[in-house]
Structure formats: structure tokens, C-alpha cells
Design a protein around this motif. Sequence first.
Motif, short mmCIF file in Angstrom:
data_model
loop_
_atom_site.label_atom_id
_atom_site.label_comp_id
_atom_site.label_asym_id
_atom_site.label_seq_id
_atom_site.Cartn_x
_atom_site.Cartn_y
_atom_site.Cartn_z
N ARG A 96 31.10 48.26 25.07
CA ARG A 96 30.87 46.88 24.67
C ARG A 96 29.75 46.85 23.64
O ARG A 96 28.77 47.59 23.75
CB ARG A 96 30.47 46.03 25.89
N ALA A 97 29.90 45.98 22.67
CA ALA A 97 28.86 45.77 21.67
C ALA A 97 28.19 44.44 21.94
O ALA A 97 28.88 43.41 21.99
CB ALA A 97 29.45 45.79 20.27
N GLY A 98 26.89 44.47 22.10
CA GLY A 98 26.14 43.24 22.34
C GLY A 98 26.53 42.59 23.65
O GLY A 98 26.92 43.25 24.60
N SER A 99 26.39 41.27 23.70
CA SER A 99 26.69 40.52 24.93
C SER A 99 27.87 39.58 24.73
O SER A 99 28.16 38.77 25.62
CB SER A 99 25.46 39.73 25.38
N GLY A 100 28.52 39.68 23.61
CA GLY A 100 29.67 38.82 23.35
C GLY A 100 30.96 39.48 23.75
O GLY A 100 31.00 40.41 24.56
N ASN A 101 32.04 38.98 23.21
CA ASN A 101 33.36 39.45 23.61
C ASN A 101 33.83 40.60 22.72
O ASN A 101 34.95 40.57 22.18
CB ASN A 101 34.35 38.27 23.54
N PHE A 102 33.01 41.62 22.60
CA PHE A 102 33.36 42.79 21.81
C PHE A 102 33.51 43.97 22.75
O PHE A 102 32.52 44.63 23.13
CB PHE A 102 32.27 43.10 20.77
N TRP A 103 34.75 44.24 23.16
CA TRP A 103 35.05 45.27 24.15
C TRP A 103 36.05 46.27 23.60
O TRP A 103 36.89 45.92 22.76
CB TRP A 103 35.67 44.65 25.41
#
Length: 113
Positions: A96-103
Motif C-alpha cells: 500500500r502507498a500512503g493511507s489512501g486507496n492505493f493497493w
Amino acid sequence: QVQLVESGGGLVQPGGSLRLSCTAPGSIFSRYAMAWYRQAPGKQRELVSTITSSGRTNYVDSVKGRFTISRDNTQNTVYLQMNSLKPEDTAVYYCRAGSGNFWGQGTQVTVSS
């Protein structure tokens, strides 16, 4: 849609090692901390390890001393080196990148004899 591409999962015997890789677009990778999560059958997804853009790392207690997270900023890739694997490490692993919806799409790790 942002795509994170994972690789490196597989079947390994207890005590063995695997290295997971996750490549992200440069515009994302350079901005965010990166993390590895895992989800075992019937369990909630859990955070395994994180690494900031400056290289500061953190681990869940159950993998400390066995797993190592690292990042190659020239390749936009984050790695998870997993040593001394145990059956309880069996799960689908996600980056995952960061805390958003990037999976990422997930990669299966199975530890079994």
C-alpha cells in the motif's frame, strides 16, 4: 487508477525465506510511506511493516527480527525480506502507498511442510 504491482510470493517450508517486491508509479512512490499488509483466511487484514520516504521502518511484533522492509527509490520499489518463516505467516500479502486507496493486487505466501 493507480496500480501497485507485487511479486515474489509462493510456497515455502517452515524456516525458509521469501522476498516480496512492490513497484509503484514514481509520482506515488516518492510522495508516500509504503507499507505491507497481510490477510490470512478468516482474519482481518493487518499491518505488517511500514517504511517512510526517508527510510524509517516499523514492524508488527510478530515479525520483528525476521522480516526486513526496504525501498529502492531509484526503482520505485519496496521490498519485504521474510526469513525464518512460520506457518502462521501464511496469508495474502498486499502493499500500500500512503493511507489512501492505493493497493496492490496481493500475492499469496504459503508456509507449509
